[in-house]
Enzyme design. Structure first.
Site, PDB file in Angstrom:
ATOM      1  N   ASP A  39      -0.022  -4.075   5.937  1.00  0.00           N
ATOM      2  CA  ASP A  39      -0.840  -3.598   7.050  1.00  0.00           C
ATOM      3  C   ASP A  39      -2.289  -3.923   6.725  1.00  0.00           C
ATOM      4  O   ASP A  39      -2.730  -3.704   5.605  1.00  0.00           O
ATOM      5  CB  ASP A  39      -0.691  -2.079   7.231  1.00  0.00           C
ATOM      6  CG  ASP A  39       0.637  -1.709   7.851  1.00  0.00           C
ATOM      7  OD1 ASP A  39       1.062  -0.555   7.695  1.00  0.00           O
ATOM      8  OD2 ASP A  39       1.265  -2.581   8.471  1.00  0.00           O
ATOM      9  N   HIS A  47       1.531   3.778   2.028  1.00  0.00           N
ATOM     10  CA  HIS A  47       2.199   4.435   3.149  1.00  0.00           C
ATOM     11  C   HIS A  47       3.713   4.400   2.949  1.00  0.00           C
ATOM     12  O   HIS A  47       4.270   3.408   2.480  1.00  0.00           O
ATOM     13  CB  HIS A  47       1.827   3.756   4.473  1.00  0.00           C
ATOM     14  CG  HIS A  47       0.534   4.276   5.026  1.00  0.00           C
ATOM     15  ND1 HIS A  47      -0.203   3.564   5.936  1.00  0.00           N
ATOM     16  CD2 HIS A  47      -0.134   5.432   4.818  1.00  0.00           C
ATOM     17  CE1 HIS A  47      -1.287   4.270   6.253  1.00  0.00           C
ATOM     18  NE2 HIS A  47      -1.258   5.395   5.585  1.00  0.00           N
ATOM     19  N   ASP A  61       6.179   4.014   4.877  1.00  0.00           N
ATOM     20  CA  ASP A  61       6.988   2.978   5.515  1.00  0.00           C
ATOM     21  C   ASP A  61       6.857   1.634   4.793  1.00  0.00           C
ATOM     22  O   ASP A  61       7.411   0.632   5.234  1.00  0.00           O
ATOM     23  CB  ASP A  61       6.665   2.839   7.016  1.00  0.00           C
ATOM     24  CG  ASP A  61       5.206   2.580   7.279  1.00  0.00           C
ATOM     25  OD1 ASP A  61       4.883   1.995   8.327  1.00  0.00           O
ATOM     26  OD2 ASP A  61       4.382   2.960   6.441  1.00  0.00           O
ATOM     27  N   HIS A  62       6.128   1.645   3.667  1.00  0.00           N
ATOM     28  CA  HIS A  62       6.051   0.437   2.843  1.00  0.00           C
ATOM     29  C   HIS A  62       6.525   0.670   1.422  1.00  0.00           C
ATOM     30  O   HIS A  62       6.860  -0.267   0.708  1.00  0.00           O
ATOM     31  CB  HIS A  62       4.616  -0.101   2.823  1.00  0.00           C
ATOM     32  CG  HIS A  62       4.219  -0.717   4.127  1.00  0.00           C
ATOM     33  ND1 HIS A  62       4.168  -2.082   4.337  1.00  0.00           N
ATOM     34  CD2 HIS A  62       3.903  -0.160   5.314  1.00  0.00           C
ATOM     35  CE1 HIS A  62       3.828  -2.320   5.582  1.00  0.00           C
ATOM     36  NE2 HIS A  62       3.657  -1.169   6.199  1.00  0.00           N
ATOM     37  N   HIS A 109       0.838  -1.200   0.000  1.00  0.00           N
ATOM     38  CA  HIS A 109       0.000   0.000   0.000  1.00  0.00           C
ATOM     39  C   HIS A 109       0.872   1.248   0.000  1.00  0.00           C
ATOM     40  O   HIS A 109       2.088   1.163   0.077  1.00  0.00           O
ATOM     41  CB  HIS A 109      -0.968   0.020   1.185  1.00  0.00           C
ATOM     42  CG  HIS A 109      -0.317   0.078   2.530  1.00  0.00           C
ATOM     43  ND1 HIS A 109       0.368  -0.983   3.065  1.00  0.00           N
ATOM     44  CD2 HIS A 109      -0.238   1.064   3.458  1.00  0.00           C
ATOM     45  CE1 HIS A 109       0.811  -0.656   4.261  1.00  0.00           C
ATOM     46  NE2 HIS A 109       0.465   0.578   4.526  1.00  0.00           N
ATOM     47  N   GLU A 161       1.781  -8.688   9.852  1.00  0.00           N
ATOM     48  CA  GLU A 161       2.172  -7.508  10.607  1.00  0.00           C
ATOM     49  C   GLU A 161       1.777  -7.737  12.059  1.00  0.00           C
ATOM     50  O   GLU A 161       0.688  -8.232  12.314  1.00  0.00           O
ATOM     51  CB  GLU A 161       1.329  -6.326  10.104  1.00  0.00           C
ATOM     52  CG  GLU A 161       2.066  -5.332   9.261  1.00  0.00           C
ATOM     53  CD  GLU A 161       3.358  -4.881   9.873  1.00  0.00           C
ATOM     54  OE1 GLU A 161       4.354  -4.954   9.174  1.00  0.00           O
ATOM     55  OE2 GLU A 161       3.355  -4.470  11.037  1.00  0.00           O
ATOM     56  N   HIS A 188       7.674  -7.142  12.844  1.00  0.00           N
ATOM     57  CA  HIS A 188       7.524  -5.843  13.479  1.00  0.00           C
ATOM     58  C   HIS A 188       7.001  -5.878  14.885  1.00  0.00           C
ATOM     59  O   HIS A 188       6.420  -4.927  15.365  1.00  0.00           O
ATOM     60  CB  HIS A 188       6.656  -4.897  12.632  1.00  0.00           C
ATOM     61  CG  HIS A 188       7.339  -4.515  11.381  1.00  0.00           C
ATOM     62  ND1 HIS A 188       6.698  -4.463  10.173  1.00  0.00           N
ATOM     63  CD2 HIS A 188       8.631  -4.227  11.122  1.00  0.00           C
ATOM     64  CE1 HIS A 188       7.570  -4.138   9.249  1.00  0.00           C
ATOM     65  NE2 HIS A 188       8.750  -3.983   9.793  1.00  0.00           N
ATOM     66  N   HIS A 217      -7.571  -1.100   5.929  1.00  0.00           N
ATOM     67  CA  HIS A 217      -6.463  -0.207   6.343  1.00  0.00           C
ATOM     68  C   HIS A 217      -6.463   1.150   5.628  1.00  0.00           C
ATOM     69  O   HIS A 217      -6.690   2.168   6.245  1.00  0.00           O
ATOM     70  CB  HIS A 217      -5.134  -0.935   6.172  1.00  0.00           C
ATOM     71  CG  HIS A 217      -3.962  -0.174   6.680  1.00  0.00           C
ATOM     72  ND1 HIS A 217      -3.855   0.262   7.983  1.00  0.00           N
ATOM     73  CD2 HIS A 217      -2.832   0.257   6.066  1.00  0.00           C
ATOM     74  CE1 HIS A 217      -2.735   0.924   8.138  1.00  0.00           C
ATOM     75  NE2 HIS A 217      -2.081   0.937   6.997  1.00  0.00           N
TER      76      HIS A 217
END
EC number: 3.1.27.-
Lengths: 371, 592
Positions: free
Chosen positions: B170, B62, B64-65, B60, B195, B406, B149
């Site tokens: 996520d 975001h 951090d991905h 996705h 996750e 994580h 999400h």
């Protein structure tokens, strides 16, 4: 869900803070550890139940410098598995030990909350007298040394020292009346309440000679009672509060248990569908306030200041209806509040749990701004 | 996640049946230097990444991905396919560009990817639809599942033959006002990678978060203050608008609510494009009317910001790093009656991040100092799976093993036990840089020769789908084909002669009679004892039981002893041994 939305809007006025959580299984236990953590445990029979040590959202801790955005979630700090239903759980102060009681009722389980991992481990058991039927031992713990007071009946009351394993006290009586609650008052005294409504204070340093009321006559409807003694120096006034399944609430002075100071009828729907869930607790941070639950999906807070006489109907200062309106389930049976507990420091904050596995933390707004 | 908390950077390498797949390519939001990018030397020390990796999958938009994707493809070097969903493909470049602008223009960083690099990177993207099986090559296939999400977030199944991995990215298992809940079918992957950032939490209910938000807004406007809510066009804006509209209606409030036009255009555009990605309620709403047509919420005009009295404004961008939201912020920051509610995580360097960290004096352009007296609040509406959600997903997918990423291993021992107990699967929790190897039992398809099959069928027993059936044959492995054939055919194909194995045993019996009479007695004895078998007395005096041969002979030295020679082939081992034992017991005394 119109009703839920309406109630939510109402709640803006009724509560300062409000949090609602869904556990994976309902709990009958809400046991504090310090003022930031709470233990919950499942009570399903014939299943592996979880015992969880939850940290409250930082928002709810006594005001500290916690940064600007404390999270709103409960944190699962530790967890363990119990092979049987957990009906009562006590934490031994200043230790990492827990003791639980449940069904089958022939033993108590001792647990340790591990330090370097997030596991709650079963460490030992304490055998108790085997009872017929579905009786299980009530528990109370002493704070000075790791001792546990337990018993399902007056005759099976014992104190066991968890370190040495020795039984340091036995009631030594043959009176087999069933107990509904036990409460340690100090290093040598405890209070008991039988399901018949019989109350007593016991000094463990002496042979059995409790200060007690004569107990209910058998013809008083055979209803079930529970009780709690107010601890701490709250000033003069009633100490013992005793709640019956028909909604009767009695206040007594410990110096004269035979003559209640007052006896009122609470504004609840009666009788309680499950009298074993009856619970009455004194507010540690408010004068003359107590909370009751176990009749339906609500928790009621009462101010006992002006109570007197016998038989008058009283109205609650506040009623928490969150469990009814926020019920997420398929709507078959209305949820029943299984237990509640006051926050040790924040005067108007309570925790409540219901049969639909919900746990609420709420801080109600005082309508009269006096209490 | 609030400022000061570590957001993980996601980048997982999976090796499955000889194929190498990279899952996500995230940026670590806490670092300013090269530590923010994943260490790609883990993948391969030398050799080109394009040769080593079969594909890259992005879950996705975001950062951090996907934040390190242009760095990875253009600066480190990768030319293979990059798979993601259509909404992710549309939204990723916008966020990457925003991020690039902040890093380079605001913070003056060097060694960062350029706008052109973002464009070149996106050219390598292959967009996929939900539940569409995509063949990466003739052995590797992938499929995207709905993850909830954020808009366009997906969970991916990677399959090679009978081995498969499902990666969640996520996800969220509870539907909210504008997105549905994650869902996967009972695909039974060899491994489920989930996750677990929120694995040890139990989330406060949505309703309570909304209540808190409403309470803050209400209290502020009641005392005459203004509320600024910076939003990213495709985030929670829609949801919060619906919430406020409902509340305003119920409470009969007259305080104006505005949203900036930039917000509505973008949001409308994207929601129209990706209507299938939102949930049922939104779709119904959208069909009936324009997404942003509200009774109480109106379009914003710049001039309104100076109007006296209370109001609520939704404005972009979400991190207060530029544009309209920053302009409004500057106007309102000096009044303590006002409030700004940040609904999401802010990247370092933005005004949003600074005020969330507690900074109250901000240096603006031209060395102007802005004193922030307005209240700063942070509302986290972002939806991640908690412990309950993870258990639900594992129950849905039914994997052979689970891998949690994580989380902190020490703090998740209980969850690991829970998963292992409830689902009877192994659960792993590797640290950064750690490799987990999972043994799998792949099913190997073997071709069976027609002759062998016919022979088995001739045995008379019908094949049953669920019952295991034992077959005797020879497995021939040649190149990469496996064939099961009968032994005879195998011998023929391999040009080998069949060897026969024959056993002979001597049984000594005390008997003075002649050999022929002995043989006759043996025959009678065996005939009556072994009712189910074919016992024959041959003209030459020998006795046969099925194909086992028994001959009587005189002992060379002792006439009183007779020797019975029992001889059988390897196939008749069982019967042969039985006969020998039987004969050793001796012959019955009574004459037959």
């Amino acid at each position: 869900m119109e009703q839920a939305e309406d109630w939510l809007v109402e709640s803006l006025r009724l509560y300062q803070d409000f949090h609602a959580f869904d556990l994976s299984a309902a709990t009958r236990v809400l046991e504090w550890i310090g003022d930031k953590g709470v233990f919950v445990a499942g009570y399903e029979s014939k299943k592996k139940n979880e015992i969880l040590h939850l940290m409250l959202p930082p928002r709810l801790s006594a005001k500290e410098n916690q940064g600007l955005f404390p999270e709103r979630d409960f944190k699962v700090c530790h967890g363990g598995f119990s092979d049987r239903a957990v009906l009562e759980l006590k934490h031994l102060p200043d230790t990492r030990l827990l003791v639980t009681s449940g069904l089958p009722g022939c033993y108590l389980q001792v647990w340790r909350v591990e330090e370097d991992s997030d596991v709650i481990k079963a460490v030992s058991t304490v055998p108790v007298r085997k009872e017929v039927g579905d009786l299980w031992s009530r528990l109370a713990v002493f704070s000075s040394t790791p001792r546990v007071l337990h018993g399902a009946r007056l005759s099976s009351l014992q104190v066991v020292d968890l370190e040495s394993g020795e039984t340091t006290y036995t009631s030594g009586v043959s009176d087999g009346e069933e107990l509904s609650s036990l409460q340690v008052l100090d290093g040598a005294t405890f209070a008991f309440c039988c399901i018949s409504g019989r109350l007593g204070l016991v000094d463990t340093r002496q042979p059995w000679a409790p200060l007690e009321n004569p107990g209910q006559s058998p013809g008083s409807g055979g209803q079930r009672w529970c009780a709690e003694v107010r601890v701490g120096d709250q000033g003069p006034g009633p100490c013992f509060s005793s709640l019956g399944a028909d909604g009767q609430l009695r206040l007594l002075d410990t110096r004269d248990l035979c003559h209640p100071l007052s006896s009122v009828q609470c504004a609840v729907s009666t009788p309680s569908p499950n009298p074993e869930l009856l619970r009455v607790t004194w507010a540690p941070g408010l004068d003359n306030c107590l909370a009751i639950s176990g009749f339906d999906g609500t928790v009621q807070v009462y101010d006992v200041t002006s109570w007197e006489g016998v038989g008058s109907r009283v109205e609650p200062l506040f009623t928490h209806r969150g469990h009814i309106f926020l019920e997420e389930g398929e709507g078959d049976a209305a949820p029943l509040v299984t237990t509640h507990s006051w926050h040790p420091c924040k005067p108007r904050t309570l925790l409540s749990a219901a049969s639909d596995a919900s746990v609420h933390v709420w801080d109600w707004v005082d309508p009269h701004a006096t209490c | 996640m609030g400022a000061g908390q570590d957001v993980g950077r996601s980048c997982i390498l999976v090796s499955i049946a000889g194929k190498n797949v990279m899952l996500d390519c995230g940026m670590h939001m806490g670092f300013n230097d090269d530590r923010r990018f994943p260490d790609f030397s883990y993948i391969t020390q030398n050799g080109r990444l394009t040769d080593f990796l079969d594909c890259v999958i992005i879950s996705h938009f975001h950062l951090d991905h996907c934040g390190a994707l242009p760095y990875f493809s253009e600066m480190v070097g990768y030319d293979g396919p990059i798979y993601m969903t259509h909404p992710t493909q549309a939204i990723c470049p916008i966020l990457l560009e925003d991020y690039r602008k902040i890093a380079v223009d605001k913070k003056g960083e060097a060694n960062f990817f350029t706008s052109q690099m973002i464009k070149d990177c996106m050219k390598k993207v292959v967009a996929v639809h939900l539940h569409q099986t995509v063949q990466v090559d003739d052995e590797l296939e992938i499929k995207a599942y709905y993850a909830g999400h954020v808009l366009g977030a997906a969970m991916f199944q990677i399959k090679v033959g009978s081995e498969s991995v499902v990666y969640t990215g996520d996800y969220n298992m509870t539907p909210d006002r504008h997105l549905g809940a994650a869902w996967v079918d009972k695909c039974r992957p060899s491994l489920l990678i989930s996750e677990s950032t929120y694995a040890t939490t139990i989330r406060d209910s949505k309703r309570c978060r909304e209540r808190d938000f409403l309470k803050k807004v209400h209290e502020t406007v009641e005392r005459g203050g203004k509320v600024l809510i910076p939003v990213f066009a495709l985030g929670r804006a829609q949801e919060l608008c619906i919430l406020l509209e409902t509340f305003w209606e119920r409470m009969n409030l007259k305080v104006p609510i505005y949203f900036s036009t930039g917000l509505t255009e973008k949001a409308n555009h994207y929601y129209k494009l990706f209507i299938t990605w939102t949930n049922q309620k939104i779709r119904k709403t959208f069909v009936q009317r324009n997404m942003f047509e509200f009774k109480h919420i109106k379009a914003f005009d710049r001039a309104f910001a100076d109007n006296p009295g209370p109001m609520v404004v939704f404005a972009t961008p979400g991190m207060l790093h530029a544009g309209q939201s920053l302009q409004i912020f500057r106007k309102w920051a000096g009044n303590e009656k006002n409030m700004v509610i940040m609904p999401g995580y802010c990247v370092q360097g933005t005004v949003g991040h600074k005020i969330l960290s507690g900074q109250r004096k901000l240096e603006m352009e031209g060395r102007q100092v802005l004193e922030v007296k307005m209240q700063v609040e942070y509302m986290s509406f972002s939806a991640h799976a908690d412990a309950k959600g993870i258990m639900q997903l594992v129950g849905q997918a039914e994997p052979d093993s689970v891998l949690l990423v994580h989380g902190e291993a020490k703090k998740m021992e209980f969850l690991r036990q829970k998963i292992e107990q409830e689902f009877r699967v192994s659960c792993y929790m590797p640290a950064n840089g750690e490799t987990v190897t999972l043994p799998t039992s792949p099913s190997i398809p073997v071709g069976i020769s027609l002759g062998l099959l016919k022979r088995e069928m001739a045995q008379g027993l019908l094949p049953e789908a669920k019952k295991l059936r034992l077959l005797h044959g020879t497995l021939i492995m040649k190149d990469s084909s496996f064939r099961l054939v009968s032994s005879e055919q195998a011998l023929k194909e391999l040009g080998l002669a069949e060897h026969q194995l024959r056993f002979t045993c001597r049984v000594h019996l005390q008997d003075t009679r002649k050999e022929q009479e002995m043989a006759l007695r043996v025959y009678s004895h065996l005939k009556s004892t072994l009712q189910g078998h074919c016992v024959q007395h041959l003209p030459d005096g020998s006795v046969t039981v099925e194909s086992i041969l028994i001959q009587a002979a005189a002992h060379s030295e002792d006439p009183g002893t007779k020797v019975l020679l029992v001889s059988w082939t390897y196939q008749d081992e069982e019967l042969g041994s039985f006969l020998t034992a039987l004969l050793k017991k001796g012959l019955p005394q009574t004459p037959s």
